[in-house]
Design a protein around this motif. Structure first.
Motif, PDB file in Angstrom:
ATOM      1  N   LEU A 205       0.822  -1.206   0.000  1.00  0.00           N
ATOM      2  CA  LEU A 205       0.000   0.000   0.000  1.00  0.00           C
ATOM      3  C   LEU A 205       0.854   1.253   0.000  1.00  0.00           C
ATOM      4  CD1 LEU A 205      -2.355  -1.246   2.819  1.00  0.00           C
ATOM      5  CD2 LEU A 205      -2.886  -1.262   0.385  1.00  0.00           C
ATOM      6  N   ASP A 206       0.181   2.322  -0.274  1.00  0.00           N
ATOM      7  CA  ASP A 206       0.825   3.619  -0.194  1.00  0.00           C
ATOM      8  C   ASP A 206       1.161   3.907   1.273  1.00  0.00           C
ATOM      9  OD1 ASP A 206       1.232   6.118  -1.888  1.00  0.00           O
ATOM     10  OD2 ASP A 206       0.307   6.856  -0.025  1.00  0.00           O
ATOM     11  N   SER A 207       2.278   4.571   1.503  1.00  0.00           N
ATOM     12  CA  SER A 207       2.662   4.788   2.900  1.00  0.00           C
ATOM     13  C   SER A 207       1.679   5.720   3.619  1.00  0.00           C
ATOM     14  CB  SER A 207       4.081   5.341   2.992  1.00  0.00           C
ATOM     15  OG  SER A 207       4.110   6.609   2.391  1.00  0.00           O
ATOM     16  N   GLU A 208       0.904   6.470   2.816  1.00  0.00           N
ATOM     17  CA  GLU A 208      -0.059   7.404   3.428  1.00  0.00           C
ATOM     18  C   GLU A 208      -1.392   6.735   3.778  1.00  0.00           C
ATOM     19  OE1 GLU A 208       0.656  10.807   3.864  1.00  0.00           O
ATOM     20  OE2 GLU A 208       2.639   9.994   3.403  1.00  0.00           O
ATOM     21  N   ALA A 209      -1.559   5.448   3.423  1.00  0.00           N
ATOM     22  CA  ALA A 209      -2.863   4.792   3.593  1.00  0.00           C
ATOM     23  C   ALA A 209      -3.360   4.952   5.025  1.00  0.00           C
ATOM     24  CB  ALA A 209      -2.751   3.311   3.251  1.00  0.00           C
TER      25      ALA A 209
ATOM     26  N   LEU B 123      -5.438   4.146   8.489  1.00  0.00           N
ATOM     27  CA  LEU B 123      -5.465   2.924   9.295  1.00  0.00           C
ATOM     28  C   LEU B 123      -6.522   1.935   8.791  1.00  0.00           C
ATOM     29  CD1 LEU B 123      -3.749   2.150  11.646  1.00  0.00           C
ATOM     30  CD2 LEU B 123      -5.493   3.065  13.183  1.00  0.00           C
ATOM     31  N   GLY B 124      -7.743   2.468   8.520  1.00  0.00           N
ATOM     32  CA  GLY B 124      -8.845   1.610   8.107  1.00  0.00           C
ATOM     33  C   GLY B 124      -8.641   1.000   6.730  1.00  0.00           C
ATOM     34  N   ASP B 125      -7.685   1.528   5.954  1.00  0.00           N
ATOM     35  CA  ASP B 125      -7.466   1.016   4.597  1.00  0.00           C
ATOM     36  C   ASP B 125      -6.246   0.098   4.500  1.00  0.00           C
ATOM     37  OD1 ASP B 125      -9.602   2.513   3.797  1.00  0.00           O
ATOM     38  OD2 ASP B 125      -8.372   4.281   3.303  1.00  0.00           O
ATOM     39  N   ARG B 126      -5.593  -0.138   5.618  1.00  0.00           N
ATOM     40  CA  ARG B 126      -4.360  -0.949   5.538  1.00  0.00           C
ATOM     41  C   ARG B 126      -4.708  -2.434   5.509  1.00  0.00           C
ATOM     42  NH1 ARG B 126      -0.668   2.322   9.848  1.00  0.00           N
ATOM     43  NH2 ARG B 126      -0.975   4.380   8.915  1.00  0.00           N
ATOM     44  N   SER B 127      -5.072  -2.888   4.302  1.00  0.00           N
ATOM     45  CA  SER B 127      -5.607  -4.240   4.177  1.00  0.00           C
ATOM     46  C   SER B 127      -4.536  -5.316   4.321  1.00  0.00           C
ATOM     47  CB  SER B 127      -6.304  -4.370   2.824  1.00  0.00           C
ATOM     48  OG  SER B 127      -5.370  -4.021   1.819  1.00  0.00           O
ATOM     49  N   ASN B 128      -3.257  -4.933   4.389  1.00  0.00           N
ATOM     50  CA  ASN B 128      -2.240  -5.972   4.540  1.00  0.00           C
ATOM     51  C   ASN B 128      -1.708  -6.048   5.970  1.00  0.00           C
ATOM     52  OD1 ASN B 128      -0.599  -3.797   4.816  1.00  0.00           O
ATOM     53  ND2 ASN B 128       0.440  -4.025   2.841  1.00  0.00           N
ATOM     54  N   SER B 129      -2.364  -5.338   6.881  1.00  0.00           N
ATOM     55  CA  SER B 129      -1.906  -5.353   8.266  1.00  0.00           C
ATOM     56  C   SER B 129      -3.084  -5.607   9.189  1.00  0.00           C
ATOM     57  CB  SER B 129      -1.286  -4.000   8.638  1.00  0.00           C
ATOM     58  OG  SER B 129      -0.266  -3.674   7.727  1.00  0.00           O
ATOM     59  N   ALA B 130      -2.796  -6.076  10.382  1.00  0.00           N
ATOM     60  CA  ALA B 130      -3.846  -6.250  11.390  1.00  0.00           C
ATOM     61  C   ALA B 130      -3.309  -5.686  12.688  1.00  0.00           C
ATOM     62  CB  ALA B 130      -4.198  -7.723  11.535  1.00  0.00           C
TER      63      ALA B 130
END
Ligand code: ATP
Length: 942
Positions: free
Chosen positions: A186-190, A192-199
């Protein structure tokens, strides 16, 4: 690099994250590295605000209405030059504050210890092994495994995601679960709610599986950054505590009114008939201090602290019996439970599954062996058979082991034979072991059939599916495939509840190949299934289907159709031997036990019979039948139903509601993600500590640390003991308070000098009575505590029995003390006035203190006579009574204390006069118990 950029792990590829954190996605960190990092980064916990200092806590203790009055009283005494009294009152105030802090500290410690035990574990891979470690020990670089029902234990960059869905409400407020994709960058600016590769820590996995690299722990996680503190343990007051607070307040107000009256009567009397040698100011001061002490005497100051300690100690006792209370009110609710709805697998049974029977290609094949030991034989009609004689059985074992998440891990070697440990769900473990007995090792087979996708198990579907690639298939393979089948690319294997799985099959695997499934064959398979179930076996079916390609997001509907049926596996799950007596014990205590299981009705019925759960005439109701019943009809049926089989989580909610509608106070167990709703609706939600998901544990009121039904029954017993103990010391303390008010009030009306001085009253209430009250809180419970019906939940603590006890005791204590005082005044009528009064006061004081100590013994049971309980069976009572009696003798016989307490050393003759008096209240209490028992028996015979 700015700090924000340094934290932008979501903008990097997985291998880059792994490299930067010096870890390996497959094997995780070596154990030593993890330890070193734990030292460097500190524990993975959110910090709680620091505890207030001792000084602050002592000041908090002083900050109460009662204590302020005391301090004023002490100041007034000092102003009037009575330094001894002023200092004594202050000393008692300080002592009480210190005791209060110590008591509170003990209660807090006990609660903190419980909280620690409730903290979740995390599944990690370290040094190539799957381990379960306390979540607080996670460090950056750790590889954590995520499964449906788990809380995400730290912030992670996902390295693997299989249909992974996470509910992030704790962080983003969005309650709809979001899908996660490990392969996104993802873009580094993504946001929190859009960070689909992190939990992120504190969010919850609702579906699928995943694996993640820990990128932040503790206060450096996202939730740590936004929240100062996350309270998971509710510090609620129980209904009883609230009621006692109210009671304390009512008593306080009533006593203030009486104080006002005593004060007014005293002043009025002085004005009409001034005592020679004392001024009005002195008389008013004396009355003021008496009135103040009366207020203190009437308010049960120690009560709240003793209740808290008693609850905390009771909860520790419950932990010893494997029940962890998460919500304080549950302690009380437990005591009035009337029904327990228990899971079968693991709770009533041992959850140590072993496959013992296979049904494939129309044959019934037996398997011998022991537990998870991989040695065992396959038999047909009692004869051992070799692999070549059972081709379809081999395919069944192949399918069962591949569509599986359990693993046999090598733990060591014994006599050149490797030893194994099972990691994962026991049902699946049984399949892995059965396959290993045929020489089919899951790890090796996974090389030829690597898993590429899956539809995870869920208890509504009652099955799961895995999709595998076909690689290097050979002719002697255990699978249904041969080398000529290389053109087929993928196989989906489905395993689950037999009836539901069979319904999806159109063909059957036979020795000669695949054949359409006829209705007769279908009926025969179901018949075989029922026969196995009636033998108390848990039965699973295995089926498969080939696929040309793997869907990106496989759904159950898409995959689980037109299957080829392979066979059935029947496994035993022996009942826990201790369950049968516990069910009987619950029954005698007026508590019903019902089994609520996802398993087959026949299996459930067979186990229910073995453990004595099924009553004569008790019925078995299935999920399908529940579906057809209205809520009202279900509420009528629950009374006669002992087993609920084939139920899904949504039925569990209806069952709980039905029990409640039928007037029950119900405890319900649950372990899955979907059980949360039922746990919340139950009066007591019970989660499984070992096999339960974090979500179920978080919702539950109580967690069983050993997953055992027996622990629920012990918790109910403890709940009853705690409640009855609280009643005992409420009765003990409050009747003393009432008597003190009566003594002073009546003496004032009779125009006598006040029989008890301010300091004596304070001494008794704050010091002398506290120990025995606490000892009552440690009683082991009446011998018949589990032979009586549950307490009606609406019954007030101060019920009719207790009220009549209060009246008897108030009359008895008041009579005894006033008689002692009167005897003192009469007996020494020839002595100088001051000595006469002090002797009478000392006699009254000693009578009150010692009658309290005798009463403490009779208060140990509300119904049983003391000699039946055994006088010395509560050792705490001996310590407490010994301590208080010693205090009394010190106050009477140590010369420098005598002026402070207005005491004189009593002579033998004086003791002889008061000893019979101090026995009056205990004799009255025992007599009342005797009459109560007689009335009970008469009621029963009538
Ligand atoms: P209980 O509710 O008493 O614990 P249970 O384990 O049978 O019983 P669930 O876990 O909801 O309840 O399982 C429901 C059904 O799903 C089981 O009876 C079985 O047929 C099937 N099942 C259970 N575990 C698996 C599994 N790992 N794979 C496939 N099917 C399973």
């Amino acid at each position: 690099m700015s700090q924000e950029e340094a934290r932008a792990w979501h903008s990097r590829a997985v291998n880059q994250v792994a490299a930067e954190l010096a870890t390996q996605v497959e094997n995780g960190l070596p154990e030593e590295t993890a330890l070193a990092r734990l030292k460097e980064h500190g524990p993975n916990e959110l910090q709680e605000p620091p505890r207030p200092t001792y000084l602050k806590r002592i000041l908090d203790q002083l900050n109460s209405f009662v204590v302020i009055i005391l301090i004023v009283a002490s100041l007034v005494s000092a102003a009037l030059g009575d330094w001894v009294e002023a200092a004594a009152i202050m000393a008692i105030v300080v002592l009480n504050a210190v005791l209060g802090v110590v008591q509170e500290g003990r209660a807090e410690e006990a609660l903190a210890a419980l909280k620690k035990m409730a903290a979740p574990d995390a599944h990690v891979v370290r040094g190539g092994h799957r381990l379960s470690v306390p979540a607080r020990e996670l460090v950056p670089g750790d590889i954590v495994l995520l499964e449906a029902g788990n809380f995400v234990p730290a912030d992670v960059r996902l390295a693997e995601s299989i249909n992974l869905k996470v509910e992030e409400a704790a962080l983003t407020g969005e309650s709809v679960p979001v899908q996660k994709f490990a392969d996104h960058t993802l873009d580094s600016e993504a946001a929190l709610g859009d960070r689909s590769n992190s939990a992120y820590m504190g969010t919850m996995v609702t579906y699928g599986r995943g694996r993640g690299i820990v990128i932040a722990t503790g206060m450096r996680t996202q939730i740590g950054l936004i929240a100062e503190m996350l309270q998971s343990f509710a510090d609620e007051k129980t209904p009883l505590q609230k009621k006692l607070d109210d009671l304390g307040r009512t008593l306080g107000i009533a006593s203030l009114a009486i104080c006002g009256l005593v004060f007014a009567v005293g002043v009025g009397r002085y004005l009409m008939n001034p005592a020679p040698g004392s001024t009005l100011v002195e008389a008013i001061t004396e009355l003021f201090i008496i009135a103040v002490s009366l207020a203190i005497a009437a308010v049960p100051e120690g009560l709240a602290a003793i209740v808290t300690i008693c609850l905390a100690l009771g909860m520790s006792e419950m932990v010893r019996h494997h029940a962890l209370i998460r919500k304080l009110p549950a302690v009380e609710t437990l005591g009035s439970a009337t029904a327990i709805c228990s899971d079968k697998t693991g709770t009533l049974t041992q959850n140590e599954m072993m496959a013992v029977q296979l049904c494939a290609d129309g044959q019934m094949v037996g398997i011998s062996g022991h537990g998870y030991n991989v040695q065992g034989n396959f038999t047909l009609d009692g004869q051992n058979i070799i692999a070549a004689q059972r081709p379809v059985v081999n395919s069944l074992l192949w399918g069962g082991a591949l569509c599986n998440d359990a693993n046999l891990e090598v733990t060591g070697e014994q006599d050149l034979q490797p030893t194994y440990r099972m990691v994962g769900d026991p049902t699946e473990g049984a399949l892995v072991v059965a396959a290993a007995k045929a020489g089919l090792w899951r790890r090796q087979m996974e090389k030829s059939y690597p898993r590429v996708s899956e539809v995870p198990f869920d208890s509504d579907r009652k099955r799961m599916a895995t999709i595998h690639e076909l690689r290097n298939v050979t002719d002697d393979d255990p699978s249904p495939f041969r080398s000529k089948d290389q053109g087929q690319f993928y196989v989906a294997i489905v395993k689950g509840a037999p009836d539901l799985t069979l319904a999806l099959c159109t063909h059957q695997l036979r020795r000669k190949g695949i054949a359409p499934l006829t209705e007769a064959e279908r009926a025969a398979i179901l018949k075989a299934n029922s026969a196995m179930a009636r033998d108390a076996l848990r039965v699973l079916a295995v089926a498969y289907r080939t696929l040309d390609s793997v869907p990106a997001e496989p759904t159950a509907q898409e995959i689980e159709q037109e299957l080829v049926f392979v066979g059935l596996v029947g496994m035993i799950d022996p009942a826990r031997p201790e369950v049968k007596p516990a069910i009987e014990k619950a029954r005698r205590a007026g508590i019903r036990t019902a089994m609520v299981t996802g398993d087959y009705a026949d299996t459930a019925r067979a186990i229910a019979n073995q453990i004595g759960l099924l009553r004569p005439g008790g019925q078995v109701l299935t999920g399908a039948e529940i579906q057809d019943l209205s809520d009202q009809a279900l509420a009528e049926r629950v009374e006669h139903t002992d087993v609920f089989a084939r139920v899904s989580p949504e039925h569990k909610v209806r069952i709980v509601e039905a029990f409640k509608a039928a007037g029950h106070i119900v405890a319900m167990t649950g372990d899955g993600v979907n059980d949360a709703h039922a746990l919340k609706r139950a009066n007591i939600g019970v989660a499984m500590g070992i096999t339960g998901t974090d979500v179920s544990k978080q919702t539950a009121d109580m967690v069983l640390t050993d997953d055992n039904y027996v622990s629920i029954v012990s918790a109910v017993e403890q709940g009853r003991i705690i409640y009855s103990n609280i009643r005992k010391f409420v009765y003990f303390l409050i009747s003393c308070n009432l008597a003190e008010i009566a003594i002073i009030f009546i003496a004032t009306l009779l125009g006598w000098p006040t029989p008890l001085t301010a300091i004596q009253l304070l001494w008794l209430n704050l010091l002398s009575d506290g120990g025995p009250a606490l000892a009552l809180g440690m009683e082991k419970g009446d011998p018949d505590i589990m032979e009586r019906p549950p307490r009606p939940p609406t019954e007030p603590v101060i019920n009719r029995d207790m009220l009549s006890g209060f009246i008897t005791q108030t009359v008895a204590i008041t009579t005894a003390v006033l008689l002692a005082y009167w005897a003192g005044m009469q007996y020494f009528s020839s002595l100088a006035h001051a000595d006469k009064v002090h002797t009478a006061e000392t006699m009254a004081f000693a009578t009150l203190v010692l009658s309290e100590l005798f009463r403490a013994y009779t208060s140990r049971s509300e119904r049983f006579p003391l000699f039946k309980l055994g006088v010395f069976t509560n050792k705490w009572m001996q310590y407490a009574v010994g301590f208080s009696a010693t205090l009394l003798f010190i106050v009477i016989y140590v010369p420098f204390l005598q002026p402070i307490f207005d005491t004189v050393p009593l002579t033998l003759a004086e003791w002889a006069a008061i000893v019979p008096l101090m026995l009056i209240p205990s004799i009255a209490a025992e007599a009342q118990k005797f009459i109560g028992r007689r009335m009970d028996t008469r009621k029963q015979t009538a």
